[in-house]
Design an enzyme around this catalytic site. Sequence first.
Site: not given
Length: 342
Positions: A122-123
């Site tokens: 996600v990051e």
Amino acid sequence: MRPILLRLSALLLLWPLAAAAAPTPDPALREAFLAHAAERYGLAADEVGAWLAKSTYRQGIVNAMARPAERTKAWHEYRPIFISDRRIADGRAFLARHREQLAKVEADTGVPAELIVAIIGVETSYGGNTGSHQVLDALYTLGFFYPVSGDPAQVEREAARGRFFRDELAQVMLLAREEQLDLAALKGSYAGAMGYGQFMPSSYRAYARDGDGDGRRDLFGSLPDVFASIANYFVAHGWQPGEPVVALAHKDESAEAFVADGLEAKYSLAELGARGYRPAEAQGHDLKATLVTLEGSGGTEHWLGFQNFYAITRYNRSPMYAMAVHQLSREIAAGAEVAAAP
């Protein structure tokens, strides 16, 4: 001279004036920052002042801070950004490549390997996009020029965010010294987060761990350090090994709408049941939870978020972020389970 050349000449003459018009920190705020950096972190005023002189205001960072996806999108719009066939497949491949090291971290901390991988997915798309902004410029811009909405109700919140980023600016200067990092070369997100797991400077200093035993905490180039550090972040914020993250909830038709007081898991299942919100599947034992309501593609969704959900929100305080990380982790784990089956 032709009109187009006249216009070009005028623009060239005005360009130095435009460059000089970049805002500068309020002198009183600058002096207060120098004092804060010295008193709290032992940084010399001349050193801090030199770094401030090398920092540049970036309007694009102010613009980005004013429109994060968590504030502008509903869950049915937000979810597909992070839970796609490509991100799931890449997560399964990343987990397979680093299974041995991740398994060791999971055994040591109780934080599931797939959750660590989902955070990285996600990051930074598994390290593919760790940010292109100069961290020094990002923290300088947000510390001294945090966007002001003009809403009187937001004055204190916006001032507090400015204080937060100024403190992060001081901490990144100290971090660079502690970890032998080239501060001028550090790149990250528009908010100043860095590395595979996008740690802010304060989180880097507080929670990063040396996973490969080389005596340094390198969240840019050492995946063992990255894995150990993300796991340690969750442990420090109350991760409970073996406990659930969320449970889908059914709302009684007669129940009144209920908005939980924050994301902390502080309501008993009995209390939430009395309000008309019950887990779709029995949990086996009583747990503290909060109620999370999201607008999904099929309508309103109600979820019970437990302590582990709260722990994920300490990474990013958006319930949609935490749900995306959790659901991506489950998709990654499902692929790993299939691959491991005989």
